[in-house]
Design a protein around this motif. Structure first.
Motif, mmCIF file in Angstrom:
data_model
loop_
_atom_site.group_PDB
_atom_site.id
_atom_site.type_symbol
_atom_site.label_atom_id
_atom_site.label_comp_id
_atom_site.label_asym_id
_atom_site.label_seq_id
_atom_site.Cartn_x
_atom_site.Cartn_y
_atom_site.Cartn_z
ATOM 1 N N PRO A 4 57.737 49.691 16.189
ATOM 2 C CA PRO A 4 58.025 50.590 17.507
ATOM 3 C C PRO A 4 57.177 52.187 17.440
ATOM 4 C CG PRO A 4 60.362 50.731 16.127
ATOM 5 C CD PRO A 4 58.914 49.362 15.922
ATOM 6 N N LYS A 5 56.506 52.435 18.764
ATOM 7 C CA LYS A 5 56.270 53.925 18.321
ATOM 8 C C LYS A 5 56.745 54.526 18.597
ATOM 9 C CE LYS A 5 52.552 52.623 21.964
ATOM 10 N NZ LYS A 5 53.145 51.349 22.353
ATOM 11 N N GLN A 6 56.482 55.868 17.417
ATOM 12 C CA GLN A 6 57.543 56.974 16.698
ATOM 13 C C GLN A 6 58.656 57.443 17.599
ATOM 14 O OE1 GLN A 6 57.545 57.813 13.406
ATOM 15 N NE2 GLN A 6 58.877 58.721 13.579
ATOM 16 N N LYS A 7 57.572 57.459 19.030
ATOM 17 C CA LYS A 7 58.204 57.983 20.691
ATOM 18 C C LYS A 7 59.456 57.803 20.653
ATOM 19 C CE LYS A 7 55.679 56.536 23.997
ATOM 20 N NZ LYS A 7 54.870 56.237 25.149
ATOM 21 N N ASP A 8 59.434 56.201 20.960
ATOM 22 C CA ASP A 8 60.761 55.410 20.315
ATOM 23 C C ASP A 8 62.288 56.188 20.233
ATOM 24 O OD1 ASP A 8 59.064 54.354 22.606
ATOM 25 O OD2 ASP A 8 58.640 53.073 22.180
ATOM 26 N N LEU A 9 61.770 55.977 18.719
ATOM 27 C CA LEU A 9 63.048 55.873 17.670
ATOM 28 C C LEU A 9 63.318 57.162 18.248
ATOM 29 C CD1 LEU A 9 61.464 54.359 14.549
ATOM 30 C CD2 LEU A 9 63.178 53.478 16.315
ATOM 31 N N PRO A 10 64.779 57.833 17.609
ATOM 32 C CA PRO A 10 65.396 58.564 17.358
ATOM 33 C C PRO A 10 64.822 59.856 15.527
ATOM 34 C CG PRO A 10 66.577 56.801 16.813
ATOM 35 C CD PRO A 10 65.498 56.339 16.614
ATOM 36 N N ASP A 11 65.056 61.021 16.462
ATOM 37 C CA ASP A 11 64.552 61.809 15.095
ATOM 38 C C ASP A 11 65.580 61.922 13.828
ATOM 39 O OD1 ASP A 11 63.647 63.216 13.158
ATOM 40 O OD2 ASP A 11 63.696 64.919 14.195
ATOM 41 N N LEU A 12 65.955 61.353 12.705
ATOM 42 C CA LEU A 12 66.806 61.111 11.720
ATOM 43 C C LEU A 12 66.357 62.017 10.480
ATOM 44 C CD1 LEU A 12 67.667 56.860 11.850
ATOM 45 C CD2 LEU A 12 69.158 59.208 13.535
ATOM 46 N N SER A 13 65.536 62.370 10.554
ATOM 47 C CA SER A 13 65.274 63.555 9.608
ATOM 48 C C SER A 13 65.954 64.347 8.934
ATOM 49 C CB SER A 13 63.722 64.419 9.819
ATOM 50 O OG SER A 13 64.081 65.135 10.682
ATOM 51 N N HIS A 14 67.355 64.414 9.710
ATOM 52 C CA HIS A 14 67.825 65.485 9.390
ATOM 53 C C HIS A 14 69.141 64.808 8.266
ATOM 54 C CE1 HIS A 14 70.020 63.064 12.668
ATOM 55 N NE2 HIS A 14 71.041 63.289 11.943
ATOM 56 N N LEU A 15 69.052 62.988 8.453
ATOM 57 C CA LEU A 15 69.257 62.310 7.187
ATOM 58 C C LEU A 15 69.213 62.897 5.789
ATOM 59 C CD1 LEU A 15 70.750 59.220 9.967
ATOM 60 C CD2 LEU A 15 72.157 61.183 8.738
ATOM 61 N N ALA A 16 67.818 62.579 5.611
ATOM 62 C CA ALA A 16 67.009 62.536 4.594
ATOM 63 C C ALA A 16 67.371 64.081 3.349
ATOM 64 C CB ALA A 16 65.237 62.937 5.011
ATOM 65 N N VAL A 17 68.459 63.907 2.307
ATOM 66 C CA VAL A 17 69.037 64.611 1.944
ATOM 67 C C VAL A 17 69.275 64.343 1.111
ATOM 68 C CG1 VAL A 17 71.081 65.986 1.563
ATOM 69 C CG2 VAL A 17 70.801 66.067 3.441
ATOM 70 N N ALA A 18 68.624 64.502 -0.269
ATOM 71 C CA ALA A 18 69.066 63.406 -1.316
ATOM 72 C C ALA A 18 70.592 63.384 -2.166
ATOM 73 C CB ALA A 18 68.477 64.207 -2.638
ATOM 74 N N GLY A 19 70.296 62.200 -1.940
ATOM 75 C CA GLY A 19 72.280 61.517 -2.107
ATOM 76 C C GLY A 19 72.759 60.630 -1.013
ATOM 77 N N ALA A 20 72.028 61.164 0.132
ATOM 78 C CA ALA A 20 73.445 61.439 1.240
ATOM 79 C C ALA A 20 73.279 59.159 1.861
ATOM 80 C CB ALA A 20 72.830 61.652 2.341
ATOM 81 N N GLU A 21 74.354 59.105 1.989
ATOM 82 C CA GLU A 21 74.569 57.559 2.123
ATOM 83 C C GLU A 21 74.596 57.522 3.371
ATOM 84 O OE1 GLU A 21 78.118 55.831 0.627
ATOM 85 O OE2 GLU A 21 77.591 57.362 -1.284
#
Length: 98
Positions: A4-21
């Motif tokens: 899928p194109k990047q624009k079709d995906l939600p921005d989940l970069s806030h989940l990129a925290v070390a150790g995050a489940e």
């Protein structure tokens, strides 16, 4: 698996925290690859992720597709995500390892 194109995906970069489940609910053999954000106000947990992939749930193909799609939405490498629980289940938990 079509990308899928990047624009079709939600921005989940806030989940990129070390150790995050990151718990997800997976629907394999769907008509398209997508990530849906579902609000869970009654449980007080905020937002959960529902991921649909076109891959079949055989020999880990669907899990690999979910890992690649989630990594793309988080803007990280798929190798930075580790599957903690749910290798054969629809409910999976990934962990971000930087």
């Amino acid at each position: 698996m079509g990308k899928p194109k990047q624009k079709d995906l939600p921005d989940l970069s806030h989940l990129a925290v070390a150790g995050a489940e990151i718990p997800v609910r997976v629907t394999p053999k769907a008509s398209r690859n997508a990530i849906l954000l579902i609000a869970q106000a009654e449980s007080g947990q905020g937002v959960s992720l529902k991921i649909t992939v076109t891959a079949a749930p055989e020999n880990g193909k669907a899990t690999a597709a979910v890992q690649a799609l989630l990594a793309r939405a988080m803007r990280i490498a798929p190798s930075d995500l580790e599957l903690l629980r749910g290798a054969t289940s629809r409910d999976k938990v990934f962990a971000y390892r930087s």
